[in-house]
Design a protein around this motif. Structure first.
Motif, PDB file in Angstrom:
ATOM      1  N   VAL A 108      -8.818  20.097   0.447  1.00  0.00           N
ATOM      2  CA  VAL A 108      -6.956  20.153  -0.060  1.00  0.00           C
ATOM      3  C   VAL A 108      -6.816  18.774  -0.971  1.00  0.00           C
ATOM      4  N   ARG A 109      -6.341  18.982  -1.817  1.00  0.00           N
ATOM      5  CA  ARG A 109      -6.244  18.471  -3.038  1.00  0.00           C
ATOM      6  C   ARG A 109      -4.436  18.069  -2.527  1.00  0.00           C
ATOM      7  N   VAL A 110      -4.407  17.513  -3.115  1.00  0.00           N
ATOM      8  CA  VAL A 110      -2.789  16.703  -3.118  1.00  0.00           C
ATOM      9  C   VAL A 110      -1.980  15.889  -4.082  1.00  0.00           C
ATOM     10  N   PRO A 111      -1.722  16.637  -5.736  1.00  0.00           N
ATOM     11  CA  PRO A 111      -1.778  15.347  -6.152  1.00  0.00           C
ATOM     12  C   PRO A 111       0.165  14.241  -6.094  1.00  0.00           C
ATOM     13  N   VAL A 112      -0.487  12.993  -6.905  1.00  0.00           N
ATOM     14  CA  VAL A 112       0.481  11.874  -6.330  1.00  0.00           C
ATOM     15  C   VAL A 112       1.273  11.305  -7.485  1.00  0.00           C
ATOM     16  N   HIS A 113       2.378  11.084  -8.234  1.00  0.00           N
ATOM     17  CA  HIS A 113       2.126  10.062  -8.673  1.00  0.00           C
ATOM     18  C   HIS A 113       3.155   9.266  -9.035  1.00  0.00           C
ATOM     19  N   ARG A 114       2.818   7.794  -9.391  1.00  0.00           N
ATOM     20  CA  ARG A 114       3.169   6.402  -8.577  1.00  0.00           C
ATOM     21  C   ARG A 114       3.931   5.615  -9.857  1.00  0.00           C
ATOM     22  N   THR A 115       4.868   5.017  -9.842  1.00  0.00           N
ATOM     23  CA  THR A 115       5.255   3.844 -10.333  1.00  0.00           C
ATOM     24  C   THR A 115       5.182   2.609 -10.407  1.00  0.00           C
ATOM     25  N   TRP A 116       4.224   1.395 -10.581  1.00  0.00           N
ATOM     26  CA  TRP A 116       3.891   0.754 -10.425  1.00  0.00           C
ATOM     27  C   TRP A 116       4.924  -0.871 -11.187  1.00  0.00           C
ATOM     28  N   THR A 117       5.062  -1.484 -11.139  1.00  0.00           N
ATOM     29  CA  THR A 117       5.128  -3.141 -11.099  1.00  0.00           C
ATOM     30  C   THR A 117       4.208  -4.092 -11.152  1.00  0.00           C
ATOM     31  N   ALA A 118       4.082  -5.206 -12.001  1.00  0.00           N
ATOM     32  CA  ALA A 118       3.698  -6.164 -12.562  1.00  0.00           C
ATOM     33  C   ALA A 118       3.200  -6.283 -10.802  1.00  0.00           C
ATOM     34  N   GLU A 119       4.313  -6.743 -10.316  1.00  0.00           N
ATOM     35  CA  GLU A 119       4.030  -7.526  -8.798  1.00  0.00           C
ATOM     36  C   GLU A 119       4.025  -6.454  -8.080  1.00  0.00           C
ATOM     37  N   SER A 120       4.322  -5.585  -8.093  1.00  0.00           N
ATOM     38  CA  SER A 120       3.648  -4.591  -6.535  1.00  0.00           C
ATOM     39  C   SER A 120       2.253  -4.258  -6.903  1.00  0.00           C
ATOM     40  N   ILE A 121       1.696  -4.798  -8.023  1.00  0.00           N
ATOM     41  CA  ILE A 121      -0.027  -3.849  -8.408  1.00  0.00           C
ATOM     42  C   ILE A 121      -0.417  -5.777  -7.513  1.00  0.00           C
TER      43      ILE A 121
ATOM     44  N   ARG B 259       0.962  -1.358  -0.054  1.00  0.00           N
ATOM     45  CA  ARG B 259      -0.397  -0.150   0.320  1.00  0.00           C
ATOM     46  C   ARG B 259       0.865   1.238   0.025  1.00  0.00           C
ATOM     47  N   PRO B 260       0.419   2.393  -0.526  1.00  0.00           N
ATOM     48  CA  PRO B 260       1.150   3.236  -0.764  1.00  0.00           C
ATOM     49  C   PRO B 260       0.974   3.697   0.667  1.00  0.00           C
ATOM     50  N   GLY B 261       2.528   4.738   1.076  1.00  0.00           N
ATOM     51  CA  GLY B 261       2.600   5.555   1.929  1.00  0.00           C
ATOM     52  C   GLY B 261       2.156   6.887   2.250  1.00  0.00           C
ATOM     53  N   ILE B 262       1.988   7.567   3.519  1.00  0.00           N
ATOM     54  CA  ILE B 262       1.228   9.213   2.918  1.00  0.00           C
ATOM     55  C   ILE B 262       2.484   9.162   2.695  1.00  0.00           C
ATOM     56  N   PRO B 263       2.125  10.216   1.544  1.00  0.00           N
ATOM     57  CA  PRO B 263       2.953  11.590   1.648  1.00  0.00           C
ATOM     58  C   PRO B 263       3.511  12.448   2.295  1.00  0.00           C
ATOM     59  N   VAL B 264       5.090  12.905   1.595  1.00  0.00           N
ATOM     60  CA  VAL B 264       5.223  13.757   2.978  1.00  0.00           C
ATOM     61  C   VAL B 264       4.374  14.925   2.421  1.00  0.00           C
ATOM     62  N   ASP B 265       3.738  15.963   1.779  1.00  0.00           N
ATOM     63  CA  ASP B 265       2.653  16.589   0.706  1.00  0.00           C
ATOM     64  C   ASP B 265       1.495  16.755   1.894  1.00  0.00           C
ATOM     65  N   VAL B 266       0.786  15.317   1.925  1.00  0.00           N
ATOM     66  CA  VAL B 266       0.116  14.753   2.315  1.00  0.00           C
ATOM     67  C   VAL B 266       0.097  14.822   4.060  1.00  0.00           C
ATOM     68  N   ALA B 267       1.891  14.483   4.407  1.00  0.00           N
ATOM     69  CA  ALA B 267       1.550  14.774   6.472  1.00  0.00           C
ATOM     70  C   ALA B 267       1.690  16.187   6.888  1.00  0.00           C
ATOM     71  N   ALA B 268       1.932  16.731   5.573  1.00  0.00           N
ATOM     72  CA  ALA B 268       2.987  18.632   6.009  1.00  0.00           C
ATOM     73  C   ALA B 268       0.810  19.488   6.089  1.00  0.00           C
ATOM     74  N   VAL B 269       0.189  19.076   5.151  1.00  0.00           N
ATOM     75  CA  VAL B 269      -1.058  19.640   5.263  1.00  0.00           C
ATOM     76  C   VAL B 269      -1.971  19.230   6.667  1.00  0.00           C
ATOM     77  N   LEU B 270      -1.431  18.033   7.116  1.00  0.00           N
ATOM     78  CA  LEU B 270      -2.083  17.644   8.556  1.00  0.00           C
ATOM     79  C   LEU B 270      -1.351  17.765   9.623  1.00  0.00           C
ATOM     80  N   ASP B 271      -0.744  18.047   9.325  1.00  0.00           N
ATOM     81  CA  ASP B 271       0.269  18.830  10.350  1.00  0.00           C
ATOM     82  C   ASP B 271      -0.518  20.218  10.836  1.00  0.00           C
ATOM     83  N   GLN B 272      -0.237  20.784   9.602  1.00  0.00           N
ATOM     84  CA  GLN B 272      -0.637  22.360   9.879  1.00  0.00           C
ATOM     85  C   GLN B 272      -2.094  22.475   9.865  1.00  0.00           C
TER      86      GLN B 272
END
Length: 265
Positions: free
Chosen positions: A197-210, A15-28
């Motif tokens: 608040v919307r925070v965009p995120v880009h990821r790259t997957w492999t067949a194994e991680s999917i 499962r993808p973790g929580i991006p730094v930018d999302v954590a910053a929004v939550l912190d603030q």
């Protein structure tokens, strides 16, 4: 049987973790406090991905889930990373049945990828007693693979449907969709002043991680496939081969964060 029986290992790893930018929004979003006294309540913590992202921003964290395997994974992952003089308490409980220690109130409550499983109005009402007067509730998620949004995701979802049926599974049952925006539900709660608040995120997957991600979900948990699991894996890999010749699958996603605070009653 839990909706997530047999998924904890996959959840923690894929499962993808929580991006730094999302954590910053939550912190603030949470009010500042003197050092050593900032509290976080993480509802439906799963394997602790939100708590992990906020470990160094809150001094006292209570993380709750009703799945003991998920909590065990959270414990083994989070405890070694806990900053000195910080406190982490993992609680086996539903949100509806949780009672915090006497006098304990959170500066921030986080509910990530879990609000759809809850008795939403009831939980928000209960949180009125569990959140500090100037505290906030954050309900947030990114889009699951079931929501598709790209050709390769649509293809993967079609494979899941071919094995498990057209309706989205939720463990032994089917997923019950909510037809109201979460912001509307929050506006009817004590936390009726809502900011999105919307925070965009880009990821790259492999067949194994999917596949690992799929096995972390309630709609494609390994046990749902019975003795056809290997057949399912082969079908997914075969379908994905139509979209990449180097086993890379890009994803553009976003976290939609709804921040609720107490407004006028």
């Amino acid at each position: 049987m839990s909706l997530f029986t047999g998924t904890a290992t996959y959840y923690r790893q894929f499962r993808p973790g929580i991006p730094v930018d999302v954590a910053a929004v939550l912190d603030q979003a949470a009010p500042a406090r003197p050092s050593g006294s900032r509290r976080l309540l993480d509802v439906g913590t799963g394997t602790g991905l939100v708590a992990e992202a906020l470990l160094d921003r809150f001094d006292d964290i209570i993380a709750l889930d009703n799945d003991v395997d998920m909590l065990a994974a959270a414990e083994s992952s989070l405890r070694p990373k806990l900053p000195e003089n910080s406190r982490l308490t993992l609680v086996e409980s539903t949100a509806e049945n949780f009672t915090p220690p006497a006098g304990w109130q959170a500066e921030l409550v986080t509910i990530c990828r879990a609000f759809h499983w809850l008795d939403q109005a009831a939980v928000l009402a209960l949180l009125d007693r569990q959140v500090a007067a100037d505290g906030a509730v954050a309900i947030f998620a990114d889009n699951s693979f079931w929501a598709a949004g790209s050709l390769w995701k649509e293809a993967v979802r079609d494979v899941v449907k071919s094995f498990l049926g057209e309706q989205r599974r939720a463990g032994a049952g089917t997923f019950q969709h909510h037809n109201r925006p979460y912001s509307e539900i929050m506006e009817e709660s004590p936390f009726n002043e809502v900011e999105e608040v919307r925070v965009p995120v880009h990821r790259t997957w492999t067949a194994e991680s999917i596949l690992g991600y799929l096995y972390s979900t309630s709609f494609a948990a390994p046990h749902l496939f019975g003795d056809r699991l290997k057949e399912f894996e082969a079908a997914v890999k075969n379908r994905l081969a139509d979209f990449s010749d180097n086993d890379t699958f890009p994803e553009d996603n976003e976290f939609l964060i709804r921040l609720g605070r107490r407004g006028r009653r």
